[in-house]
Scaffold this active site. Structure first.
Site, PDB file in Angstrom:
ATOM      1  N   LYS A   1       0.742  -1.104  -0.014  1.00 46.90           N
ATOM      2  CA  LYS A   1      -0.163  -0.012  -0.048  1.00 46.90           C
ATOM      3  C   LYS A   1       0.828   1.211  -0.032  1.00 46.90           C
ATOM      4  CE  LYS A   1      -3.293   2.461   2.527  1.00 46.90           C
ATOM      5  NZ  LYS A   1      -4.278   2.586   3.679  1.00 46.90           N
TER       6      LYS A   1
ATOM      7  N   GLU B   1      10.640  -4.670   4.569  1.00 47.17           N
ATOM      8  CA  GLU B   1      10.652  -5.958   4.021  1.00 47.17           C
ATOM      9  C   GLU B   1      10.489  -6.217   2.689  1.00 47.17           C
ATOM     10  OE1 GLU B   1       8.771  -4.939   6.886  1.00 47.17           O
ATOM     11  OE2 GLU B   1       9.223  -6.089   8.680  1.00 47.17           O
TER      12      GLU B   1
ATOM     13  N   GLY C   1      -4.732  -1.613   4.801  1.00 44.54           N
ATOM     14  CA  GLY C   1      -4.005  -2.731   4.339  1.00 44.54           C
ATOM     15  C   GLY C   1      -5.051  -4.396   4.642  1.00 44.54           C
ATOM     16  N   ARG C   2      -5.253  -4.305   5.880  1.00 44.72           N
ATOM     17  CA  ARG C   2      -5.811  -5.752   6.128  1.00 44.72           C
ATOM     18  C   ARG C   2      -7.350  -5.801   5.518  1.00 44.72           C
ATOM     19  NH1 ARG C   2      -4.915  -2.156  10.292  1.00 44.72           N
ATOM     20  NH2 ARG C   2      -6.534  -1.363  11.568  1.00 44.72           N
TER      21      ARG C   2
ATOM     22  N   GLU D   1      -4.773  -6.174  14.848  1.00 42.62           N
ATOM     23  CA  GLU D   1      -4.330  -4.949  14.363  1.00 42.62           C
ATOM     24  C   GLU D   1      -5.251  -4.009  14.373  1.00 42.62           C
ATOM     25  OE1 GLU D   1      -0.792  -4.448  11.584  1.00 42.62           O
ATOM     26  OE2 GLU D   1      -2.466  -4.116  10.254  1.00 42.62           O
TER      27      GLU D   1
ATOM     28  N   HIS E   1      -5.072 -32.996  17.926  1.00 45.35           N
ATOM     29  CA  HIS E   1      -3.897 -33.661  18.199  1.00 45.35           C
ATOM     30  C   HIS E   1      -2.673 -32.844  18.992  1.00 45.35           C
ATOM     31  CE1 HIS E   1      -5.854 -37.294  17.073  1.00 45.35           C
ATOM     32  NE2 HIS E   1      -6.264 -36.610  15.838  1.00 45.35           N
TER      33      HIS E   1
ATOM     34  N   LYS F   1       9.176  -0.605  14.038  1.00 45.54           N
ATOM     35  CA  LYS F   1       9.695  -0.286  12.802  1.00 45.54           C
ATOM     36  C   LYS F   1      10.667   0.600  12.892  1.00 45.54           C
ATOM     37  CE  LYS F   1       5.591  -0.820  10.040  1.00 45.54           C
ATOM     38  NZ  LYS F   1       4.702  -0.176   9.040  1.00 45.54           N
TER      39      LYS F   1
HETATM   40  O1  LIG Z   1       0.878  -2.690   2.171  1.00 41.33           O
HETATM   41  P1  LIG Z   1       2.176  -2.027   2.889  1.00 41.33           P
HETATM   42  O2  LIG Z   1       2.284  -0.766   2.895  1.00 41.33           O
HETATM   43  O3  LIG Z   1       3.570  -2.604   2.598  1.00 41.33           O
HETATM   44  O4  LIG Z   1       2.110  -2.481   4.497  1.00 41.33           O
HETATM   45  C1  LIG Z   1       2.055  -4.025   4.846  1.00 41.33           C
HETATM   46  C2  LIG Z   1       1.445  -4.070   6.153  1.00 41.33           C
HETATM   47  O5  LIG Z   1       2.286  -3.209   7.270  1.00 41.33           O
HETATM   48  C3  LIG Z   1       1.263  -2.602   8.017  1.00 41.33           C
HETATM   49  O6  LIG Z   1       1.242  -1.225   7.893  1.00 41.33           O
HETATM   50  C4  LIG Z   1       1.829  -2.856   9.521  1.00 41.33           C
HETATM   51  O7  LIG Z   1       2.415  -3.943   9.829  1.00 41.33           O
HETATM   52  C5  LIG Z   1       0.006  -3.395   8.105  1.00 41.33           C
HETATM   53  O8  LIG Z   1      -1.221  -2.557   8.429  1.00 41.33           O
HETATM   54  C6  LIG Z   1      -0.064  -3.784   6.602  1.00 41.33           C
HETATM   55  O9  LIG Z   1      -0.813  -4.716   5.983  1.00 41.33           O
END
Ligand SMILES: O=P(O)(O)OC[C@H]1O[C@](O)(CO)[C@@H](O)[C@@H]1O
Length: 538
Positions: free
Chosen positions: A197, A203, A255-256, A341, A372, A501
């Site tokens: 987003k 990452e 995002g979620r 979240e 199990h 972060k």
């Molecule tokens: O889509 P982006 O901006 O890479 O963010 C990934 C994820 O990181 C967060 O902002 C925080 O972990 C989430 O809300 C989101 O889904």
């Protein structure tokens, strides 16, 4: 009744009554039906909870503000007040009719993006858009959190509907994730989708750069193997990705909550645009139900109220999501982000401390595997874990239908066992039947007692299809919303992920042997130990 008085009443009801679920069934012959909601082919049974009609009425009184908040959300008001944003992910599920009377511009934008996605997906799937080595055989979605869990969970859930390129998901910055995924793939026939987003997530950007290097080492024009999904289209431009392969979305999609739009591109590539539309239709049907059903017959509302009862009033700290469907294996992880979240907050919308707790810890695994592993604690541990069973009447393997019946029988048996338990008399009889007597009989019998009266809900669909998966996800989204409204918090920001972060950036130089001011002694010594183990580089 003022809301504080409603909470007090619920607490009093809980304290006054030692409600026993089997006794509730004995007292009310209509309980199973009276505590089940049926809507659009789904069945939600919450009769195996210690909620009686009086408690339900009291719980429903918590929803006095709900319709106003719901309408504010579904008409584009900026209800995400800490980020100054509207919350309109539901609009992504309504490309044909505006979500609210004034929502035509939003609808048109959603429909246009969906059409672009569909055209791109169709041409990738039919081989008209090709990689440098031919038609794409594999798609690697690089994203994390909401830019990974939604499409990854849905892709796995809808495996029987996948007839496009093979889908892979890379999320962890651990190079193992990328390396294990790319191993064996043909770079010239692999499409890499960078899904973020913000297009700043460290990452994802790190994985994307390494994927770019992998492509550059094997093909002349890596850009031809890339697509991007983001609401920061200014940033995607810096990657020289062909704008025709960039799918933007608005900041009103959290995002979620984003699997319904361009973040779902990988899923669409796997199952095709038509089935993706079915997925949206299922979500839209749940929106309609949420908007129109009276609260007592409203699935998201009652699912939320049952959750609030267990967590806020009964004080049960966690909730287990137990899909009896192997392909829903990532649903608990998806719901962890969705719920924790969204509602893992300690401050109310107005900045004051919450008067009640935040949402619960959510966890789970598919049955029967969980049986199990951790069901021991669920049945006999000292803490109570409300369980949310999810099952589909039919599988997709007709030749293995006897497996499916066994799966369903296990699901039903677990909720029954949790409710009924086994008392000491029954356990003693069992031991006596095995020839035990005296103190040894007593001792062994005590180990075989199940306290019972442990609450669970069961959600049934006919089969896990694109449509029913859409229903299930939208059901949980609205449940989280209802819980957030009742608790008075903002379900749509996530400030709690920021500090870690920031610190990751400031800690990183330690691993290169650099000095970082204001570092605590534990972190310094762990970093030093890591540096030594890595051969003292830096
Ligand atoms: O889509 P982006 O901006 O890479 O963010 C990934 C994820 O990181 C967060 O902002 C925080 O972990 C989430 O809300 C989101 O889904």
């Amino acid at each position: 009744m003022p809301i504080d008085a409603v909470w007090d009443r619920l607490t009093a009801l809980h304290q006054a009554s030692a409600l026993n679920i089997p006794a509730l069934f004995a007292a009310d012959p209509d309980r199973a039906e009276g505590f089940t909601i049926r809507a659009d082919g789904m069945v939600f049974d919450y009769s195996k909870t210690a909620i009686d009609r009086e408690t339900r009425d009291a719980l429903l009184a918590l929803t006095a503000d709900l319709n106003a908040r719901r309408d504010a959300m579904l008409s584009g008001e900026k209800i995400n007040e800490t980020e100054g944003r509207a919350v309109l992910h539901a609009a992504l599920r309504h490309p044909d009719t505006p979500l609210w009377p004034g929502g035509e511009a939003v609808r048109a934008g959603v429909a246009a993006t969906l059409a672009r996605m569909a055209s791109f997906a169709t041409h990738i799937r039919d081989g008209e858009i090709r990689g440098q080595g031919g038609a794409f055989t594999d798609v690697v979605n690089i994203g994390i959190g909401g830019s990974d869990l939604g499409p990854a969970m849905a892709a796995r859930a809808l495996t029987p509907y996948q007839d496009g390129p093979r889908l892979h998901f890379v999320s962890n910055v651990d190079g193992a994730d990328l390396a294990d995924t790319l191993r064996g793939l043909d770079p010239a026939r692999t499409l890499v989708i960078v899904a973020s987003k913000t297009f700043t997530t460290i990452e994802t950007m790190t994985n994307a750069r390494s994927a770019q290097d992998w492509l550059a080492a094997h093909v002349d024009d890596p850009a031809q193997q890339f697509a991007a999904v983001s609401s920061a289209t200014d940033k995607t431009a810096e990657w020289s990705i062909d704008p025709d392969r960039v799918f933007g979305f608005e900041d009103w999609v959290g995002g979620r909550y984003s699997v319904w739009g361009p973040i779902g591109l990988s899923l669409m590539l796997g199952i095709g645009p038509q089935r993706f539309r079915e997925f949206l239709r299922g979500g839209a049907a749940m929106d309609d139900h949420f908007r129109s059903a009276p609260h007592a017959r409203n699935m998201p509302v009652m699912l939320a109220l049952v959750g609030l009862w267990h967590h806020q009033i009964c004080g049960y700290p966690t909730r287990a999501v137990l899909p009896y469907a192997q392909r829903l294996g990532r649903l608990p992880a998806y719901l962890q982000q969705l719920e924790m979240e969204s509602n893992g907050k300690r401050v109310a919308m107005d900045g004051s401390d919450l008067t009640h707790g935040s949402g619960p810890v959510v966890w789970g695994e598919p049955g029967t595997n969980g049986q199990h592993a951790f069901y021991q604690l669920i049945h006999q541990g000292t803490q109570i874990v409300p369980c949310e069973f999810i099952a589909a009447a039919c599988g997709h393997e007709p030749a293995l239908d006897h497996h499916h019946k066994l799966l369903l029988a296990n699901c039903l048996a677990q909720s029954e066992a949790l409710m009924r338990g086994r008392d000491l008399d029954e356990a003693r009889q069992l031991m006596a039947a095995q020839g035990l007597t005296g103190a040894e009989l007593d001792r062994q019998a005590r180990h075989r007692v199940f306290p019972g009266n442990r609450p669970s809900t069961t959600l049934l669909v006919r089969q896990v299809t694109p449509y029913t998966l859409g229903q299930i996800i939208a059901l949980y989204e609205h449940r989280v919303f209802v819980e957030g409204v009742v608790l008075g918090l903002n379900s749509f920001d996530q400030w709690g992920v920021e500090l870690g972060k920031e610190l990751a950036k400031s800690v990183a130089p330690l691993l290169d042997g650099k000095t970082v001011p204001d570092q605590d002694a534990s972190t310094l010594s762990l970093a030093e130990a890591l540096r030594e183990m890595r051969g003292g580089e830096g």
